[in-house]
Design a protein around this motif. Structure first.
Motif, PDB file in Angstrom:
ATOM      1  N   PHE A  47      54.651  23.201  72.904  1.00 17.40           N
ATOM      2  CA  PHE A  47      55.122  24.501  72.639  1.00 17.40           C
ATOM      3  C   PHE A  47      56.025  23.960  71.026  1.00 17.40           C
ATOM      4  CE2 PHE A  47      58.601  27.271  73.488  1.00 17.40           C
ATOM      5  CZ  PHE A  47      57.833  27.752  73.455  1.00 17.40           C
ATOM      6  N   VAL A  48      56.718  22.550  71.371  1.00 16.62           N
ATOM      7  CA  VAL A  48      57.766  22.411  70.391  1.00 16.62           C
ATOM      8  C   VAL A  48      57.377  21.581  69.299  1.00 16.62           C
ATOM      9  CG1 VAL A  48      59.469  20.406  69.805  1.00 16.62           C
ATOM     10  CG2 VAL A  48      58.982  20.269  72.579  1.00 16.62           C
ATOM     11  N   LEU A  49      56.091  21.547  69.362  1.00 18.42           N
ATOM     12  CA  LEU A  49      55.574  21.621  68.071  1.00 18.42           C
ATOM     13  C   LEU A  49      55.468  23.181  66.885  1.00 18.42           C
ATOM     14  CD1 LEU A  49      53.793  20.504  64.524  1.00 18.42           C
ATOM     15  CD2 LEU A  49      51.890  20.352  66.557  1.00 18.42           C
ATOM     16  N   ALA A  50      54.585  24.111  68.010  1.00 15.58           N
ATOM     17  CA  ALA A  50      54.996  25.204  67.671  1.00 15.58           C
ATOM     18  C   ALA A  50      55.819  25.930  67.411  1.00 15.58           C
ATOM     19  CB  ALA A  50      53.866  26.232  68.732  1.00 15.58           C
ATOM     20  N   GLN A  51      56.979  25.946  68.027  1.00 11.59           N
ATOM     21  CA  GLN A  51      58.386  26.919  67.900  1.00 11.59           C
ATOM     22  C   GLN A  51      58.749  25.251  66.631  1.00 11.59           C
ATOM     23  OE1 GLN A  51      59.995  28.812  69.779  1.00 11.59           O
ATOM     24  NE2 GLN A  51      57.767  29.382  70.722  1.00 11.59           N
ATOM     25  N   HIS A  52      58.579  24.601  66.326  1.00 14.92           N
ATOM     26  CA  HIS A  52      58.860  24.193  64.705  1.00 14.92           C
ATOM     27  C   HIS A  52      58.397  24.445  64.084  1.00 14.92           C
ATOM     28  CE1 HIS A  52      59.972  19.666  62.216  1.00 14.92           C
ATOM     29  NE2 HIS A  52      60.278  20.807  62.049  1.00 14.92           N
ATOM     30  N   ARG A  53      57.147  25.233  63.725  1.00 18.12           N
ATOM     31  CA  ARG A  53      56.435  25.812  62.781  1.00 18.12           C
ATOM     32  C   ARG A  53      56.793  26.842  62.432  1.00 18.12           C
ATOM     33  NH1 ARG A  53      50.440  22.774  64.170  1.00 18.12           N
ATOM     34  NH2 ARG A  53      50.755  20.880  63.146  1.00 18.12           N
ATOM     35  N   LEU A  54      56.706  27.391  63.746  1.00 20.94           N
ATOM     36  CA  LEU A  54      57.353  29.103  63.818  1.00 20.94           C
ATOM     37  C   LEU A  54      58.243  29.310  62.854  1.00 20.94           C
ATOM     38  CD1 LEU A  54      57.600  32.041  64.726  1.00 20.94           C
ATOM     39  CD2 LEU A  54      58.126  31.110  66.793  1.00 20.94           C
ATOM     40  N   TRP A  55      59.291  28.521  63.952  1.00 22.43           N
ATOM     41  CA  TRP A  55      60.431  28.673  62.861  1.00 22.43           C
ATOM     42  C   TRP A  55      60.733  28.112  61.317  1.00 22.43           C
ATOM     43  CZ3 TRP A  55      64.552  31.621  64.515  1.00 22.43           C
ATOM     44  CH2 TRP A  55      64.203  32.215  65.115  1.00 22.43           C
ATOM     45  N   ASP A  56      60.370  27.285  60.613  1.00 22.03           N
ATOM     46  CA  ASP A  56      59.773  26.751  59.487  1.00 22.03           C
ATOM     47  C   ASP A  56      59.421  28.377  58.722  1.00 22.03           C
ATOM     48  OD1 ASP A  56      60.392  25.004  59.259  1.00 22.03           O
ATOM     49  OD2 ASP A  56      58.853  23.624  59.316  1.00 22.03           O
ATOM     50  N   GLN A 103      61.841  16.765  66.999  1.00 22.65           N
ATOM     51  CA  GLN A 103      62.285  14.840  66.674  1.00 22.65           C
ATOM     52  C   GLN A 103      62.183  14.461  68.300  1.00 22.65           C
ATOM     53  OE1 GLN A 103      61.516  12.940  63.653  1.00 22.65           O
ATOM     54  NE2 GLN A 103      62.849  11.625  64.457  1.00 22.65           N
ATOM     55  N   HIS A 104      63.166  15.305  68.639  1.00 22.15           N
ATOM     56  CA  HIS A 104      63.917  14.103  69.801  1.00 22.15           C
ATOM     57  C   HIS A 104      62.310  14.048  70.663  1.00 22.15           C
ATOM     58  CE1 HIS A 104      66.596  13.276  73.240  1.00 22.15           C
ATOM     59  NE2 HIS A 104      65.056  14.416  73.995  1.00 22.15           N
ATOM     60  N   ARG A 105      61.600  14.325  70.671  1.00 28.71           N
ATOM     61  CA  ARG A 105      60.758  14.557  71.740  1.00 28.71           C
ATOM     62  C   ARG A 105      59.427  13.410  70.903  1.00 28.71           C
ATOM     63  NH1 ARG A 105      59.982  17.514  76.496  1.00 28.71           N
ATOM     64  NH2 ARG A 105      58.071  16.877  76.815  1.00 28.71           N
ATOM     65  N   HIS A 106      59.026  13.635  69.659  1.00 27.48           N
ATOM     66  CA  HIS A 106      57.793  13.390  68.868  1.00 27.48           C
ATOM     67  C   HIS A 106      58.220  11.913  67.795  1.00 27.48           C
ATOM     68  CE1 HIS A 106      54.508  16.726  69.611  1.00 27.48           C
ATOM     69  NE2 HIS A 106      56.105  16.815  69.453  1.00 27.48           N
ATOM     70  N   GLY A 107      59.410  11.658  68.022  1.00 24.85           N
ATOM     71  CA  GLY A 107      59.924  11.076  67.436  1.00 24.85           C
ATOM     72  C   GLY A 107      59.657  11.168  65.423  1.00 24.85           C
TER      73      GLY A 107
END
Length: 263
Positions: free
Chosen positions: A227-236, A259-263
């Motif tokens: 979900f965090v990845l999806a939100q990152h791509r969405l806001w990009d 970045q916090h969750r995935h490093g």
């Protein structure tokens, strides 16, 4: 993309409004919000009312219809819908006027607990029998079939913009239900994390702020990370399509959490 906002209510729309309210003595345009062509606090002999509207040919007129349909189900959490009309080329909603403050999400804000309480109350609202979009449908474009991890039967608000939360008498009231959806119960607090980061919290602080929410605490790690990845791509994508200070702030917040969750 923001919709053009009229500073004065067009005459044809005003005539329709007055059929429900009687003569309008004064109308004050409301500047917050992105979707409405008309957003105004109107004053009549019988009191004040908040009115929002779009022309029937507007591509997002469905947001008006969604709000009207969902209003009876979320009555404990939102200003009451008093009428909905489609006439003279307009789709108009008349809501109870609520004199409140927009929520403050800053780390020291006393509003945070009130928002958390409202979010908890929402978890007890039964999923209405409405054609709501599912979160897998909304986010499939960003993570493919992994979006199925977001499926569930919880009614979600999904738009935790601080302008959509009014604090009235030590209680948070949620407005603008146009983007209500169906999905996993942990998604609303997860979305709030991004707004908290954008409001000055670190990613770790924002996550700790939402750990009270049982559904988020129990969310599978792989589902939340996806979900965090999806939100990152969405806001990009949003920031690329509509570059401004607000979208850039949200893009940075989503990237910070990723970045916090995935490093």
């Amino acid at each position: 993309m923001a919709t053009h906002r009229f500073t004065d209510i067009p005459a044809d729309a005003l005539a329709v409004i007055e059929e429900h309210t009687g003569p309008v003595l004064k109308a004050e345009s409301v500047s917050t919000g992105l979707n409405s062509e008309i957003a105004a606090r109107i004053h009549t002999d019988s009191g004040a009312l908040f009115v929002k509207g779009l022309r029937l040919e507007h591509p997002r007129v469905w947001t008006q219809q969604r709000e009207a349909a969902i209003a009876p189900y979320v009555a404990p959490l939102t200003p009451a819908l008093q009428w909905h009309t489609q006439k003279s080329g307009w789709d108009l909603l008349g809501f109870e006027d609520v004199d409140g403050l927009h929520a403050d999400y800053a780390p020291s804000s006393l509003h945070l607990a009130l928002v958390a309480n409202a979010m908890q109350t929402l978890t007890a609202v039964p999923l209405p029998d409405l054609p709501l979009k599912t979160m897998p449908e909304r986010l499939r474009a960003y993570v493919g079939d992994d979006a199925e991890r977001f499926a569930g039967d919880q009614l979600l608000h999904t738009d935790w913009n601080l302008h959509n939360v009014l604090v009235v008498d030590d209680r948070a009231r949620l407005v603008d239900w146009a983007w209500a959806a169906r999905g996993a119960g942990w998604i609303d607090p997860a979305l709030w994390v991004i707004w908290l980061i954008a409001s000055g919290h670190t990613a770790d602080q924002a996550e700790r702020m939402t750990r009270w929410h049982t559904a988020l605490a129990d969310a599978p790690t792989v589902s939340l990370d996806t979900f965090v990845l999806a939100q990152h791509r969405l806001w990009d994508e949003i920031a690329g399509d509509t570059p401004d200070t607000w979208t850039a702030t949200m893009q940075t917040a989503a990237a910070t959490w990723h970045q916090h969750r995935h490093g």
